[in-house]
Write a protein that holds these residues in place. Structure first.
Motif, short mmCIF file in Angstrom:
data_model
loop_
_atom_site.label_atom_id
_atom_site.label_comp_id
_atom_site.label_asym_id
_atom_site.label_seq_id
_atom_site.Cartn_x
_atom_site.Cartn_y
_atom_site.Cartn_z
N ILE A 7 -28.82 29.52 77.35
CA ILE A 7 -27.83 28.55 76.88
C ILE A 7 -28.05 28.29 75.40
CG2 ILE A 7 -27.61 27.44 79.13
CD1 ILE A 7 -29.41 25.20 78.08
N GLU A 8 -27.01 27.76 74.76
CA GLU A 8 -27.09 27.39 73.34
C GLU A 8 -26.56 25.97 73.19
OE1 GLU A 8 -26.22 30.06 69.80
OE2 GLU A 8 -24.41 28.81 69.85
N ARG A 10 -25.25 22.98 70.76
CA ARG A 10 -24.64 22.76 69.45
C ARG A 10 -24.40 21.27 69.25
NH1 ARG A 10 -20.11 27.66 69.29
NH2 ARG A 10 -21.61 29.38 69.61
N ARG A 18 -31.21 27.67 71.07
CA ARG A 18 -31.05 28.51 72.25
C ARG A 18 -32.28 28.40 73.14
NH1 ARG A 18 -28.18 33.87 69.52
NH2 ARG A 18 -26.18 32.85 69.10
N ASN A 69 -15.55 23.29 80.42
CA ASN A 69 -14.30 23.95 79.99
C ASN A 69 -13.14 22.97 79.97
OD1 ASN A 69 -15.76 26.36 79.87
ND2 ASN A 69 -15.25 26.89 81.99
N GLY A 82 -20.14 32.16 79.46
CA GLY A 82 -19.03 31.75 78.60
C GLY A 82 -18.56 30.33 78.83
N ASP A 83 -19.04 29.64 79.88
CA ASP A 83 -18.63 28.26 80.12
C ASP A 83 -19.17 27.34 79.03
OD1 ASP A 83 -17.25 28.91 82.35
OD2 ASP A 83 -18.76 28.25 83.79
N VAL A 84 -18.43 26.26 78.78
CA VAL A 84 -18.80 25.30 77.75
C VAL A 84 -18.93 23.93 78.40
CG1 VAL A 84 -18.17 24.20 75.57
CG2 VAL A 84 -17.58 26.60 75.97
N ARG A 86 -19.54 19.99 77.80
CA ARG A 86 -19.40 19.01 76.72
C ARG A 86 -19.89 17.66 77.20
NH1 ARG A 86 -16.87 18.93 71.88
NH2 ARG A 86 -16.32 16.89 71.02
N GLU A 91 -22.11 20.19 72.59
CA GLU A 91 -21.65 21.27 73.45
C GLU A 91 -22.84 22.13 73.86
OE1 GLU A 91 -18.66 23.43 71.37
OE2 GLU A 91 -17.05 22.05 71.94
N ILE A 93 -23.34 25.85 75.40
CA ILE A 93 -22.66 27.11 75.67
C ILE A 93 -23.54 27.94 76.60
CG2 ILE A 93 -21.45 29.06 74.65
CD1 ILE A 93 -20.48 26.35 73.65
N LEU A 95 -24.58 31.27 77.43
CA LEU A 95 -24.52 32.63 76.91
C LEU A 95 -24.70 33.67 78.01
CD1 LEU A 95 -26.64 32.21 73.66
CD2 LEU A 95 -24.16 32.06 73.93
#
Length: 272
Positions: A7-8, A10, A18, A69, A82-84, A86, A91, A93, A95
């Motif tokens: 995961i990342e 932000r 990460r 998402n 690819g899911d985000v 929040r 956020e 992400i 990966l």
């Protein structure tokens, strides 16, 4: 053996971070996991839980909620690559996340952009430093200076972490007792200024005011923890009766106008 999820994170004003999710990870503003410098995030906001076949996320009853998402998260949700996620202004992400074993793999013509390629690049970049490099002889004076200044010679630690990630040398319970004492002293000085003005002025100008520069320049962290005004501002959150709500948009946009409208009449009253 399946590779662990990646995961990342932000956050505003911070470089992306990460992580390899090899065990359950807790996210919040003040928690025993990954601390986020985001005022919209609860102290214990959500948990990301890995398994051999899936990656899931659970909202822990946060005040402002979470979304995946753009869809509000209720209970437990399963994450895919690819899911985000929040939470507040932050956020997370995904990966890479493992796919169910029976899932049908898309063909190369329909796959399009493959986010797992980013994961493989990250894995190649984050190769551990060889043992020979870590055992390289360094001058004793340089090691002493790095230790005194808190410099990480490997470059893997953040030089200026947010206060929520700083190590705690004194327990929070002790600081809470000290903050209560600072508020009581503040109220005592205010009462003394009305009851015995001479004594109150002596304490304020001969004791408190001379100590302020020392706290500001010698131990700014101590003043931040014992400031009575800061302690008063944190009282609703600590006592548990804060709604943790966000001010309306019109309030934040016109706050400076309201401040000016109330300040100018006060200035004019001094001359009346």
């Amino acid at each position: 053996m399946a590779e662990p999820p990646v995961i990342e994170i932000r956050e505003w004003g911070r470089p992306p971070r990460r992580f390899t999710v090899s065990r359950p990870m807790l996210f919040g503003r003040e928690c025993d996991g990954i601390n986020l410098a985001d005022t919209e995030v609860s102290r214990r906001h959500l948990r990301v839980v890995p398994s051999p076949t899936a990656l899931s996320v659970v909202d822990l009853g946060s005040s402002n909620g979470s979304s995946v998402n753009g869809v509000p998260l209720t209970g437990r949700g399963t994450l895919a690559t690819g899911d985000v996620i929040r939470l507040g202004h932050t956020e997370i992400i995904v990966l890479y996340a493992p796919k169910p074993q029976m899932a049908e793999q898309p063909s190369a013509s329909t796959a399009g952009h493959d986010p797992t390629r980013t994961m493989r690049v990250v894995k190649a970049v984050e190769v551990p430093v060889p043992a020979a490099a870590t055992t390289e002889a360094r001058p004793a004076g340089l090691r002493l200076a790095e230790r005194a200044l808190g410099i990480d010679p490997t470059g893997t630690k953040e030089l200026f972490p947010p206060y929520t990630e700083l190590p705690h040398k004194v327990s929070r319970r002790v600081w809470q007792v000290v903050r209560v004492g600072s508020v009581l002293v503040y109220l005592a000085v205010v009462v003394a200024l009305f009851v015995r003005p001479a004594g109150g002025l002596f304490v304020f100008f001969r004791v408190i005011v001379p100590l302020w520069p020392a706290l500001f320049f010698i131990a700014p962290g101590v003043w931040r923890n014992i400031c009575p005004l800061s302690a008063s501002n944190q009282l609703p959150r600590v006592a548990g009766f804060s709604r943790a709500a966000t001010a309306p948009g019109w309030w934040t946009r016109n706050g400076f106008l309201m401040a000016a409208a109330t300040t100018v009449p006060r200035w004019a009253s001094y001359w009346l």
